[in-house]
Design a protein around this motif. Sequence first.
Motif, PDB file in Angstrom:
ATOM      1  N   PRO A 727      20.812  -8.887 -11.438  1.00 41.41           N
ATOM      2  CA  PRO A 727      19.746  -9.804 -11.007  1.00 41.41           C
ATOM      3  C   PRO A 727      19.823 -10.194  -9.543  1.00 41.41           C
ATOM      4  O   PRO A 727      18.804 -10.271  -8.858  1.00 41.41           O
ATOM      5  N   ILE A 728      21.052 -10.408  -9.042  1.00 39.32           N
ATOM      6  CA  ILE A 728      21.156 -10.803  -7.632  1.00 39.32           C
ATOM      7  C   ILE A 728      20.784  -9.635  -6.721  1.00 39.32           C
ATOM      8  O   ILE A 728      20.221  -9.823  -5.642  1.00 39.32           O
ATOM      9  N   GLN A 729      21.068  -8.391  -7.142  1.00 39.37           N
ATOM     10  CA  GLN A 729      20.642  -7.226  -6.370  1.00 39.37           C
ATOM     11  C   GLN A 729      19.125  -7.080  -6.404  1.00 39.37           C
ATOM     12  O   GLN A 729      18.494  -6.770  -5.381  1.00 39.37           O
ATOM     13  N   ARG A 753       8.604 -12.083 -14.026  1.00 36.74           N
ATOM     14  CA  ARG A 753       9.603 -11.197 -14.637  1.00 36.74           C
ATOM     15  C   ARG A 753      10.949 -11.363 -13.932  1.00 36.74           C
ATOM     16  O   ARG A 753      12.001 -11.411 -14.570  1.00 36.74           O
ATOM     17  N   LEU A 754      10.921 -11.442 -12.614  1.00 43.40           N
ATOM     18  CA  LEU A 754      12.162 -11.618 -11.869  1.00 43.40           C
ATOM     19  C   LEU A 754      12.767 -12.986 -12.151  1.00 43.40           C
ATOM     20  O   LEU A 754      13.992 -13.125 -12.264  1.00 43.40           O
ATOM     21  N   VAL A 755      11.925 -13.987 -12.277  1.00 37.18           N
ATOM     22  CA  VAL A 755      12.424 -15.332 -12.580  1.00 37.18           C
ATOM     23  C   VAL A 755      13.136 -15.354 -13.928  1.00 37.18           C
ATOM     24  O   VAL A 755      14.200 -15.980 -14.076  1.00 37.18           O
ATOM     25  N   GLN A 766      17.543 -20.072  -7.183  1.00 36.94           N
ATOM     26  CA  GLN A 766      16.778 -18.929  -6.682  1.00 36.94           C
ATOM     27  C   GLN A 766      15.475 -18.749  -7.463  1.00 36.94           C
ATOM     28  O   GLN A 766      14.427 -18.429  -6.888  1.00 36.94           O
ATOM     29  N   ALA A 767      15.536 -18.950  -8.775  1.00 33.30           N
ATOM     30  CA  ALA A 767      14.320 -18.844  -9.581  1.00 33.30           C
ATOM     31  C   ALA A 767      13.300 -19.900  -9.176  1.00 33.30           C
ATOM     32  O   ALA A 767      12.101 -19.618  -9.053  1.00 33.30           O
ATOM     33  N   ALA A 768      13.785 -21.127  -8.945  1.00 34.61           N
ATOM     34  CA  ALA A 768      12.874 -22.203  -8.532  1.00 34.61           C
ATOM     35  C   ALA A 768      12.253 -21.902  -7.176  1.00 34.61           C
ATOM     36  O   ALA A 768      11.065 -22.169  -6.945  1.00 34.61           O
ATOM     37  N   GLU A 769      13.025 -21.323  -6.262  1.00 34.13           N
ATOM     38  CA  GLU A 769      12.492 -21.009  -4.934  1.00 34.13           C
ATOM     39  C   GLU A 769      11.358 -19.990  -5.027  1.00 34.13           C
ATOM     40  O   GLU A 769      10.338 -20.117  -4.343  1.00 34.13           O
ATOM     41  N   LEU A 770      11.517 -18.975  -5.877  1.00 33.55           N
ATOM     42  CA  LEU A 770      10.459 -17.978  -6.052  1.00 33.55           C
ATOM     43  C   LEU A 770       9.182 -18.630  -6.592  1.00 33.55           C
ATOM     44  O   LEU A 770       8.074 -18.387  -6.081  1.00 33.55           O
ATOM     45  N   ILE A 794      12.290 -25.265 -15.033  1.00 34.72           N
ATOM     46  CA  ILE A 794      13.538 -24.825 -14.400  1.00 34.72           C
ATOM     47  C   ILE A 794      14.226 -26.005 -13.732  1.00 34.72           C
ATOM     48  O   ILE A 794      15.454 -26.148 -13.795  1.00 34.72           O
ATOM     49  N   TYR A 795      13.451 -26.877 -13.084  1.00 36.30           N
ATOM     50  CA  TYR A 795      14.059 -28.065 -12.485  1.00 36.30           C
ATOM     51  C   TYR A 795      14.741 -28.929 -13.544  1.00 36.30           C
ATOM     52  O   TYR A 795      15.835 -29.470 -13.323  1.00 36.30           O
TER      53      TYR A 795
END
Length: 995
Positions: A727-729, A753-755, A766-770, A794-795
Amino acid sequence: MTRSTNLSHGEERPGGSRLEPRKAAQRSLAQALRATVAAASILAVAAPPSLAQVGPAAAPRGPLDVRVGQASEFTRVEFRWAGGAGHTVKREGQTLTLGFNRDARPDLTLLRVVPPKWLKGAEARHAGGRLQVVLTLPEGGDAKVGQADGAIYVNLFEAKAPPPAADAPVQTLQAALPPRPDPTPRGGVVRVAAQETGSQVSLSFPWAAPNGAAVFRRADTVWIVFDAPAVLDISAAPRGVAPLLRMEAIRGADHSALRIVTPRNTPVFAANDGSTWTVTLGPGVHAPPAIIKVGRDAAAAPAALTAAVAGVTRIVQVADPAVGDTLTVATALGPSKALPSRREYVEMALLPSAQGLAMEPYAADLAMTVAGDLVSIGRPEGLALSPAGAGRRLAVADGAPRPASMPALINYRDWPKTGSGGFQARYDALMAAAASEDSKGDNASTDRRMALARFLVGSELAYEAIGVLNALAASDPKAQDDAEFRGLRGIAKVMVRRYQEAETDFAAPQLAGDPSSALWRSYIAAQGAQWTVARQEFAKGAQAFNQMSPVWKARFARGDAQAALALGDLAGANEAIRKALADPTPSAETLATRLLQARIAEAEGYKARALAIYNAVATAPADYLSAPALLRATQIRYEQGQLTPLQAVNVFDGLRYRWRGDATELETIRLLGQLYLGQGRYREALEALRSAGLRLPDLPEALQLQADLGAAFRALFLEGQADGLQPIQALALFYDFKELTPVGADGDLMVRRLVRRLVDVDLLDQAAELLKYQVDNRLDGVAKSQVASDLALIYLMDRQPEKALVALNSSRTTVLPRALNAERRLLEARALTGLGRYDHALEVLERETSADARDLRAEIAWRQKDWAKAGPMLEQGLGDRWKTAGALSPDEEARLIRAGAAFSLAGDDAALARLQQRYGPFFAQARNPDALRVALAGLGDGQAAVADFGRLAADDAAFQGWVAKMKQRFREPAPPPKPVAPTRQAAAAAPATQG
């Protein structure tokens, strides 16, 4: 060997998009900018009071357009002159007289019939060919006159109120941009650094912030102009040696400049890196700048010119001490954009530049104005851009007449003849005649220059021919109305591959019905991948085909064959190849035809025959022939299994550096990117595809490559090809190429999907930033509310209830689906619970009857220590779980522990006995059996104390159970939205949208 220019005429490579659509787009942009800037200037001011338009918006009428806007604090009247105008102001009491140096008949109906606030009346007067507008102000009214955004404005307001500033930020197309910081360094001195590399000298100007610059040449002087006044310290720069023969720093009221005397043939380059500008003098390899497009403003009356200069910052007047005149300069932000050659007009000249735009005026009343990214050049009576006298036929002065009906034919038999003296003697004689001032008639000078141009075109000295013809047009503008002049110049530009410029000449109405011109238009269209136009024009030129030279017959026929192949007409393509091979031609031309013949054979399914031709052409000494042949041969061998993917990659990777600068390079990189993707080398594939598209954006193949790049990104993040990455990649790859995210639902689904993958591994920040970027920048309406709900969830999972509330409150909208409304209320109540606002949370949940709402009410009761309510609610959440065998889940076990603790603390022994009877068999398989026994034992038997239940209340298992449940919800794909049938009226009124 790398080549991108100066190729032989046998090489064919498509040369980008057509000129006319680009001109039309530029004109449309100019009109849109003009209309939008004007409307925005009148209708909206960036200051707090809003400015509303008075009356309906009117289209510009003639040379002067009067517009009126009304705000709560002032009224604004704008006078917009096409081409600009000078003005004077006279105030006598409450009468304001605005005088202009031009005349027009403005429409003042709105000002006279329904005067806006702080205006009593308006009157237009005409005297001496000039216009005066008299505005009568009421008692207590005041006025301020200024000029901004290409308009002369009058602000009317109450006398005791402070007038709006002349430079108040007006909302234009660029209103969203933040104000630029002052680029002047502390102390007001820019210390210029110099670096010498061989015969090249680079000067660096470190400013404190990005600023606009212009770099241009005038005769033997190079000017470097900046849009901020500062002292340029040039003490560290070398002087007295080439290319810096002499230098002089100049500081003006609103600019600073450096004047450098240097040999005329010294190349000049400009580039910027952040707030540092670097100007290089001397030969070297540099990234090519963007070209500034200058053309006639079709919407302006009288005639004016517009130039698209992205990031233009200021128009400054720079005095030239050597000449004694003043230059008008438009500075612009980086990256560099240039006007590569001098443009001569009747009233002025545009100087060649490496950055920005500079004008050498010949008339005193020329004006240069800015609207957005468009620079307009005009004068009150208009520029002289359309000379009269069209249709005059130029005489043939060299004794080599041509068919009058085919002015775009080259007479290869007579024009290049040199006679007994050889080429140089013939050239010198024609040059001397063209330069002679001895006039033997009105057209004698023009005729002699046309004779020189014919000789140069016939000898295929195309650059020299262009220079002669451009000089002729500058000295005799009527020459451009002649069909032969247009044909000759268009042919010369085709020879040097300036296809867009050549298209302009061949689009002249004088050549509309010329069969020979149709063949050149066909060839130009083929280079631009406009296949249908190429075939149509080739058919129109059939009458002139056999009158062309064998070389150009082969090239025209190859262009037709390319178009037929692209359109799927293989029979037509073979017929065109037969025409190309009908006459003997040089070996390079024959090999180019055979190369195209192999592609046709490949399309017909004859792979072996095509491979044999490719192998033969690949041995040619000319790289522009051997490179595409090797490319196609390698592709066939790979498709037939003769090469492994790694071997094919090695061939393509070497080929991309062996031949660069045309469609072959793009096709090579395209195939290389596909192989990289097949091998799972995703980053290398995306980097290769992206770099090629940025290098050659004007070639038609670049569009296909960009489509491949978008499809690859879509396959990775929408179709699951990147699921094998960590996931980080995957996140790092997405961030590096996030500009490829498609607009619309596909892009939003890609991010979601990435989230989900990031949530699975607890990368919640990172998910929240997206998701936050999606909410803030890409979404609106229902879609924004839905994604904001995921962001809030997510928060909450990350224990940030304040941010969850902000996400929900900032995305409120009307008419949301019922399920989404219910979900948002639950999230809001959970966030309020996390903040300890229990009563408010219960109010939000008042009408909710779902299981999630019931569980949240139990959570609130537990936190309020209302044990009598919490126990039954928690037991109700377990339902009939005791009837089903199997170990309890973490969420169920935490709920049972809390239910027992609540019943114990409430003293409900009967409920405890019921729980012990039902869930006693589950103790052996429990994750925390001791906690279960303590919770269900109660206080009465002495096994547990109130402190023990306090420790149970602090247990985090319930929250972790809820988080696990939410993660599972993220893993489930979101159901597609149900289509809503629009009403008939809505369907008819909805504009067409894309994506």
